[in-house]
Design an enzyme around this catalytic site. Structure first.
Site, PDB file in Angstrom:
ATOM      1  N   CYS A   1       5.323  -7.427   7.711  1.00 29.07           N
ATOM      2  CA  CYS A   1       6.311  -6.919   8.663  1.00 29.07           C
ATOM      3  C   CYS A   1       6.606  -7.997   9.690  1.00 29.07           C
ATOM      4  O   CYS A   1       5.705  -8.713  10.133  1.00 29.07           O
ATOM      5  CB  CYS A   1       5.788  -5.675   9.375  1.00 29.07           C
ATOM      6  SG  CYS A   1       7.038  -4.939  10.465  1.00 29.07           S
TER       7      CYS A   1
ATOM      8  N   CYS B   1       4.051  -5.793  16.022  1.00 28.89           N
ATOM      9  CA  CYS B   1       3.436  -4.948  17.050  1.00 28.89           C
ATOM     10  C   CYS B   1       1.975  -5.374  17.175  1.00 28.89           C
ATOM     11  O   CYS B   1       1.303  -5.637  16.178  1.00 28.89           O
ATOM     12  CB  CYS B   1       3.553  -3.477  16.680  1.00 28.89           C
ATOM     13  SG  CYS B   1       5.259  -2.991  16.441  1.00 28.89           S
TER      14      CYS B   1
ATOM     15  N   CYS C   1      -1.316   2.086   7.291  1.00 32.17           N
ATOM     16  CA  CYS C   1      -1.129   1.141   6.186  1.00 32.17           C
ATOM     17  C   CYS C   1      -1.298  -0.308   6.639  1.00 32.17           C
ATOM     18  O   CYS C   1      -1.147  -0.617   7.800  1.00 32.17           O
ATOM     19  CB  CYS C   1       0.268   1.300   5.637  1.00 32.17           C
ATOM     20  SG  CYS C   1       0.291   2.247   4.138  1.00 32.17           S
TER      21      CYS C   1
ATOM     22  N   GLU D   1       0.818  -1.214   0.000  1.00 34.44           N
ATOM     23  CA  GLU D   1       0.000   0.000   0.000  1.00 34.44           C
ATOM     24  C   GLU D   1       0.852   1.264   0.000  1.00 34.44           C
ATOM     25  O   GLU D   1       1.942   1.274   0.545  1.00 34.44           O
ATOM     26  CB  GLU D   1      -0.851   0.041   1.282  1.00 34.44           C
ATOM     27  CG  GLU D   1      -1.942  -0.977   1.306  1.00 34.44           C
ATOM     28  CD  GLU D   1      -2.722  -0.943   2.613  1.00 34.44           C
ATOM     29  OE1 GLU D   1      -2.783   0.121   3.252  1.00 34.44           O
ATOM     30  OE2 GLU D   1      -3.263  -2.003   2.979  1.00 34.44           O
TER      31      GLU D   1
ATOM     32  N   CYS E   1       2.843   8.346   1.709  1.00 42.02           N
ATOM     33  CA  CYS E   1       3.278   7.376   2.704  1.00 42.02           C
ATOM     34  C   CYS E   1       3.669   6.100   1.960  1.00 42.02           C
ATOM     35  O   CYS E   1       2.864   5.530   1.236  1.00 42.02           O
ATOM     36  CB  CYS E   1       2.132   7.130   3.683  1.00 42.02           C
ATOM     37  SG  CYS E   1       2.512   5.878   4.893  1.00 42.02           S
TER      38      CYS E   1
ATOM     39  N   CYS F   1      -1.017  -3.636  15.104  1.00 41.67           N
ATOM     40  CA  CYS F   1      -0.776  -3.205  13.716  1.00 41.67           C
ATOM     41  C   CYS F   1      -1.216  -4.257  12.701  1.00 41.67           C
ATOM     42  O   CYS F   1      -0.936  -5.444  12.859  1.00 41.67           O
ATOM     43  CB  CYS F   1       0.705  -2.909  13.552  1.00 41.67           C
ATOM     44  SG  CYS F   1       1.164  -2.493  11.872  1.00 41.67           S
TER      45      CYS F   1
END
Ligand code: SAH
Ligand code: SF4
Length: 384
Positions: free
Chosen positions: A119, A123, A368, A91, A112, A126
Site C-alpha cells: 500500500c 499509515c 491484513c 492476504e 476480507c 499499518c
C-alpha cells in the site's frame, strides 16, 4: 500474456462467443464452471466440447490463486496467504458466522479481500504499508480471492461446509441466478491489503462480477468498501449504480490527530473528507461506518470523543471501535480494556451508535498485511 477470463463481464464475452458460432447456452455453461463450480482448469469443464476448451485456452488464461500459508484453526477465522502468478503475495481473511458487523445480521461468512500488493498510503500503524506499494491487483485477482477461499473450504479438511458440491452445470442452459445457498462467502469487506479506491476501476469491475447473477451473486448491500479517505473517489463512488456500503478509516476526529498517523490526511484533510462523505450519504441514503482503531496514547483520550461524536452526527454515521492489533517492529500498542470501554461509554453518552470489537485471539484476527510481512521476512532470511 493472455488476459484471465475472470476479468471479463458476461456482456464482454458475448461477442467473442458469437464470433465462434456457438449456441447461446455455451457462455452460460462456462460462467457456471467459473463462478458456481469454481473450476481452476479448462480440462474440468467436461460438458464442453474439446474444441471449445482448446479455443478458450488459446484466448484466455485461467489462473487460480496458490495457497502459500494459512493461519487459523477449524471453524474459526482463517487467514490465507496467496501467491499470484508473478510471485507477489496477498492476504484474504475468512470470518465465519458472525452477526455481521458491516452487513445485516448473518449466519454466513465474510471474506476480507485485498486490492493491492502493499500500500502506498503509509499509515503509521499499518503492516500493509510498511514495505511500500508494489502494484494494483487485476480484476481476476480480486475475484479469485472469493473462489480460491471457497475452493479451500470445499476440501474435506477445512471443516467448512460448502453447499454447492452438486451443481447442475450443463443441465440448464439458461442463465439462472446462483442459488443463495451455493456461496460460502456472502459478505465482502474490502479491507485487506491496499487502498481499494486507489485501484478504483479494477475494484469496481471485480465487484460488478462478484455481484452479477451470472457471477458471484453477492448482494451489493453485502459489500463494504473501506477507504483511508480518498475524497475524490468517494464522490465518484456516490455516482455508481450499485449501492455498496462505505466505511471510512478515520482513526482521528481532528486534523491534528489524523495528521500524526495518516499521511493521506494532508492531501485530503477532514473538511474535504467529510464533504465527500456528506455527498455520498446524500446520494446513496446509506449509513456510513467510521472505523476508529484505538491506539494507546495516540487517539484514545476521552477528549477525542467530542469531535468524533460531532462528526458521526453530522454524517449520520455509526462508529466501529477496533482495539489496535500489535504489528511487529511498530511501537504502537492497544489501550487497556478499561480505556476501550470508557471511550465507548463516552461516545454512547454523546448519543452515538457505536460498537467495540471485543476480540479474542487477536493474533489471528489481526488486520491484513501481517502474515505477508512475516512470510516475506522469513523467506528473506533463508539462505538460497
Ligand atoms: N486501505 C483501506 C482498507 C484496508 S485497511 C483503509 O485504510 O481503510 C483495513 C482497516 O484495517 C483500516 O481501517 C485500517 O486502518 C485497519 N488497520 C490497519 N492496521 C491495523 C492494525 N494493526 N490494527 C487494527 N486495525 C488496523
Ligand atoms: Fe494502506 Fe489502509 Fe494500511 Fe493505510 S490502513 S497503509 S491506507 S492499507
Amino acid at each position: 500474456m493472455l488476459a484471465d477470463i475472470k476479468s471479463f463481464t458476461r456482456d464482454e464475452l458475448i461477442a467473442p462467443f458469437k464470433s465462434w458460432n456457438l449456441p447461446g447456452y455455451r457462455l452460460d455453461q462456462v460462467l457456471k464452471w467459473l463462478y458456481e463450480k469454481r473450476a481452476s482448469s479448462w480440462a474440468e469443464m467436461t460438458n464442453l466440447p474439446k474444441a471449445l476448451r482448446d479455443q478458450l485456452a488459446q484466448h484466455y488464461s485461467l489462473h487460480a490463486l496458490e495457497l502459500v500459508r494459512k493461519q487459523g484453526s477449524r471453524d474459526t477465522t482463517q487467514k490465507f496467504l496467496w501467491k499470484l502468478s508473478d510471485g507477489a503475495m496477498i492476504e484474504s481473511v475468512l470470518i465465519p458466522a458472525n452477526p455481521a458487523l458491516y452487513g445485516e445480521a448473518s449466519d454466513r461468512h465474510t471474506l476480507c479481500v485485498s486490492t493491492q500488493v502493499g500500500c502506498a498510503y503509509g499509515c503509521k500503524f499499518c503492516a500493509s504499508g510498511l514495505e511500500g506499494w508494489k502494484r494494483n491487483l487485476r480484476v481476476d485477482e480480486i475475484v479469485e480471492q472469493v473462489l480460491a477461499t471457497e475452493r479451500w473450504a470445499a476440501t474435506e479438511s477445512s471443516g467448512f461446509r460448502v453447499l454447492s458440491s452438486e451443481s447442475t452445470v450443463g443441465e440448464q442452459p439458461e442463465t439462472k441466478n446462483p442459488k443463495p445457498e451455493t456461496r460460502l462467502v456472502n459478505n465482502l469487506v474490502i479491507m485487506g491489503m491496499g487502498e481499494p479506491l486507489a485501484n478504483y476501476d479494477n475494484l469496481l469491475k471485480a465487484l460488478r462480477i462478484l455481484n452479477a447473477p451470472w457471477g458471484g451473486g453477492i448482494g451489493a448491500r453485502k459489500i463494504t468498501i473501506s477507504t483511508s479517505g480518498l475524497a475524490p473517489q468517494i464522490r465518484k463512488l456516490a455516482e455508481e449504480p450499485l449501492q455498496f456500503r462505505l466505511a471510512i478509516s478515520l482513526h482521528g476526529a481532528t486534523d491534528e490527530t489524523r495528521n500524526k498517523i495518516m499521511p493521506v490526511n494532508r492531501r485530503y484533510p477532514l473538511a474535504e473528507l467529510t464533504g465527500a462523505c456528506e455527498e455520498y450519504q446524500r446520494k446513496r441514503e446509506r449509513m456510513i461506518t467510521l472505523e476508529y482503531i484505538l491506539i494507546a496514547g495516540v487517539n484514545d483520550a476521552l477528549r477525542e470523543t467530542k469531535p468524533l461524536a460531532a462528526l458521526a452526527h453530522r454524517l449520520n454515521a455509526k462508529v466501529n471501535l477496533i482495539p489496535y492489533n500489535k504489528v511487529e517492529d511498530l511501537q504502537w500498542v492497544r489501550p487497556t480494556e478499561e480505556v476501550q470501554e470508557a471511550f465507548l461509554a463516552a461516545l454512547e453518552e454523546l448519543g452515538v451508535t457505536a460498537t467495540l470489537r471485543r476480540e479474542k485471539g487477536h493474533d489471528i484476527d489481526a488486520a491484513c498485511g501481517q502474515l505477508r510481512l512475516k512470510t516475506e521476512r522469513e523467506l528473506a532470511k533463508k539462505p538460497e
